[in-house]
Design a protein around this motif. Structure first.
Motif, mmCIF file in Angstrom:
data_model
loop_
_atom_site.group_PDB
_atom_site.id
_atom_site.type_symbol
_atom_site.label_atom_id
_atom_site.label_comp_id
_atom_site.label_asym_id
_atom_site.label_seq_id
_atom_site.Cartn_x
_atom_site.Cartn_y
_atom_site.Cartn_z
ATOM 1 N N LEU A 13 21.783 5.364 14.311
ATOM 2 C CA LEU A 13 22.380 4.377 15.212
ATOM 3 C C LEU A 13 23.731 3.889 14.695
ATOM 4 N N ILE A 14 23.797 3.698 13.363
ATOM 5 C CA ILE A 14 24.984 3.070 12.779
ATOM 6 C C ILE A 14 26.116 4.059 12.524
ATOM 7 N N LYS A 15 25.753 5.307 12.167
ATOM 8 C CA LYS A 15 26.749 6.334 11.827
ATOM 9 C C LYS A 15 27.972 6.344 12.731
ATOM 10 N N PRO A 16 27.783 6.370 14.061
ATOM 11 C CA PRO A 16 28.957 6.449 14.950
ATOM 12 C C PRO A 16 29.913 5.264 14.806
ATOM 13 N N THR A 17 29.459 4.136 14.268
ATOM 14 C CA THR A 17 30.329 2.968 14.134
ATOM 15 C C THR A 17 31.286 3.104 12.954
ATOM 16 N N GLY A 18 31.013 4.085 12.058
ATOM 17 C CA GLY A 18 31.888 4.276 10.902
ATOM 18 C C GLY A 18 31.537 3.373 9.729
ATOM 19 N N ILE A 19 30.555 2.481 9.916
ATOM 20 C CA ILE A 19 30.133 1.607 8.812
ATOM 21 C C ILE A 19 29.331 2.439 7.814
ATOM 22 N N ARG A 20 29.590 2.198 6.510
ATOM 23 C CA ARG A 20 28.890 2.924 5.461
ATOM 24 C C ARG A 20 27.399 2.554 5.485
ATOM 25 N N VAL A 21 26.538 3.574 5.510
ATOM 26 C CA VAL A 21 25.091 3.336 5.507
ATOM 27 C C VAL A 21 24.497 3.926 4.245
ATOM 28 N N THR A 22 23.771 3.102 3.476
ATOM 29 C CA THR A 22 23.150 3.611 2.257
ATOM 30 C C THR A 22 21.661 3.327 2.286
ATOM 31 N N ARG A 23 20.938 4.070 1.441
ATOM 32 C CA ARG A 23 19.491 3.906 1.348
ATOM 33 C C ARG A 23 19.176 3.632 -0.109
ATOM 34 N N ILE A 24 18.333 2.632 -0.391
ATOM 35 C CA ILE A 24 17.985 2.353 -1.778
ATOM 36 C C ILE A 24 17.345 3.590 -2.398
ATOM 37 N N ALA A 25 17.523 3.743 -3.714
ATOM 38 C CA ALA A 25 17.077 4.936 -4.414
ATOM 39 C C ALA A 25 15.559 5.005 -4.461
ATOM 40 N N SER A 26 15.093 6.183 -4.892
ATOM 41 C CA SER A 26 13.651 6.424 -4.858
ATOM 42 C C SER A 26 12.934 5.849 -6.069
ATOM 43 N N GLY A 27 13.592 4.884 -6.776
ATOM 44 C CA GLY A 27 12.896 4.175 -7.844
ATOM 45 C C GLY A 27 11.687 3.454 -7.281
ATOM 46 N N VAL A 28 11.764 3.192 -5.986
ATOM 47 C CA VAL A 28 10.640 2.557 -5.307
ATOM 48 C C VAL A 28 9.614 3.641 -4.984
ATOM 49 N N PRO A 29 8.394 3.526 -5.504
ATOM 50 C CA PRO A 29 7.419 4.594 -5.316
ATOM 51 C C PRO A 29 7.078 4.809 -3.844
ATOM 52 N N VAL A 30 6.753 6.064 -3.517
ATOM 53 C CA VAL A 30 6.422 6.415 -2.142
ATOM 54 C C VAL A 30 5.216 5.597 -1.670
ATOM 55 N N GLY A 31 5.354 5.012 -0.509
ATOM 56 C CA GLY A 31 4.265 4.209 0.043
ATOM 57 C C GLY A 31 4.241 2.809 -0.525
ATOM 58 N N GLY A 32 5.204 2.531 -1.434
ATOM 59 C CA GLY A 32 5.191 1.233 -2.096
ATOM 60 C C GLY A 32 5.770 0.130 -1.229
ATOM 61 N N ASP A 33 5.150 -1.027 -1.248
ATOM 62 C CA ASP A 33 5.700 -2.190 -0.573
ATOM 63 C C ASP A 33 6.683 -2.851 -1.521
ATOM 64 N N LEU A 34 7.855 -3.199 -0.987
ATOM 65 C CA LEU A 34 8.898 -3.791 -1.826
ATOM 66 C C LEU A 34 8.405 -5.014 -2.576
ATOM 67 N N GLU A 35 7.585 -5.811 -1.910
ATOM 68 C CA GLU A 35 7.214 -7.092 -2.513
ATOM 69 C C GLU A 35 6.358 -6.931 -3.760
ATOM 70 N N ASN A 36 5.741 -5.754 -3.943
ATOM 71 C CA ASN A 36 4.878 -5.568 -5.099
ATOM 72 C C ASN A 36 5.581 -4.905 -6.279
ATOM 73 N N ILE A 37 6.891 -4.683 -6.133
ATOM 74 C CA ILE A 37 7.600 -3.932 -7.154
ATOM 75 C C ILE A 37 8.384 -4.868 -8.077
ATOM 76 N N ASP A 38 8.401 -4.529 -9.371
ATOM 77 C CA ASP A 38 9.051 -5.439 -10.319
ATOM 78 C C ASP A 38 10.569 -5.457 -10.126
ATOM 79 N N GLU A 39 11.200 -6.500 -10.644
ATOM 80 C CA GLU A 39 12.617 -6.737 -10.386
ATOM 81 C C GLU A 39 13.531 -5.645 -10.931
ATOM 82 N N VAL A 40 13.182 -5.121 -12.121
ATOM 83 C CA VAL A 40 14.016 -4.081 -12.728
ATOM 84 C C VAL A 40 14.055 -2.849 -11.825
ATOM 85 N N THR A 41 12.880 -2.474 -11.303
ATOM 86 C CA THR A 41 12.815 -1.316 -10.423
ATOM 87 C C THR A 41 13.597 -1.568 -9.135
#
Ligand code: ZN
Length: 199
Positions: free
Chosen positions: A160-188
């Motif tokens: 959706l955003i690509k055509p607007t020219g705004i940079r779109v990034t995705r957080i790295a896979s340090g977050v385990p697959v299926g993991g909920d963000l709220e359960n992950i430690d701050e360093v990760t």
């Protein structure tokens, strides 16, 4: 048919309409409530009505807040050109706890899930696109969970955003697959943010 007083039946009926509360639990809760001192029950009832009456979506980022703008959006020191997209207010809280992210957020209140019948219109996506149309945003960091729904949502948003020219990034896979963000430690979380990649 009516084993209980009408008042108790109504209470059971109301409680069992809540998510995750079956008829048996509803009965247990209803009898527990009846057994409590009246003052205590009053406080419970009041906290429910006042939460409902006073909590609203932030005008900017859609997180839950008591005011028109949430503390992050109303903070002039936050960088309004970077928006991190998260699924829930709990995910926002997880990143806020790291104390390192200076941008603002957008809370979707869910993720796209064809299996559960949740489409793009059922989450706060239109609100995000409206914010981007303002023209001040230079980067959107997609920090949805790494579940199937989170990944589906990330792909959808990036398209959706690509055509607007705004940079779109995705957080790295340090977050385990299926993991909920709220359960992950701050360093990760921070590592995932720092190692984000362009979509
Ligand atoms: Zn906000």
């Amino acid at each position: 048919m009516d084993y209980f007083s009408g008042h108790i039946s109504t209470l059971i009926e109301q409680l069992s309409s809540l998510p995750g509360i079956g008829p048996k639990t509803a009965q247990r809760l209803a009898f527990h409530i009846i057994s409590q001192p009246e003052e205590r029950v009053k406080r419970l009832a009041e906290s429910i009505t006042s939460a409902r009456a006073n909590v609203r979506y932030c005008r900017e980022c859609c997180t839950l807040t008591d005011a028109d703008l949430c503390p992050v959006c109303s903070n002039p020191k936050r960088d309004k050109t970077t928006i991190m997209v998260v699924e829930t207010p709990r995910d926002l809280a997880a990143y806020e706890k790291t104390g390192k992210y200076r941008g603002v957020y957008h809370v979707l209140h869910g993720a796209i899930s064809p299996m559960l019948g949740i489409g793009p219109d059922d989450i706060k996506l239109k609100e995000l696109m409206k914010r981007l149309a303002g023209g001040d945003v230079t980067e959107v960091i997609i920090a949805t969970n790494s579940s199937l729904e989170g990944e589906t949502t990330a792909m959808y948003i990036s398209k959706l955003i690509k055509p607007t020219g705004i940079r779109v990034t995705r957080i790295a896979s340090g977050v385990p697959v299926g993991g909920d963000l709220e359960n992950i430690d701050e360093v990760t979380l921070l590592r995932a943010l720092e190692g984000r990649t362009q979509l």
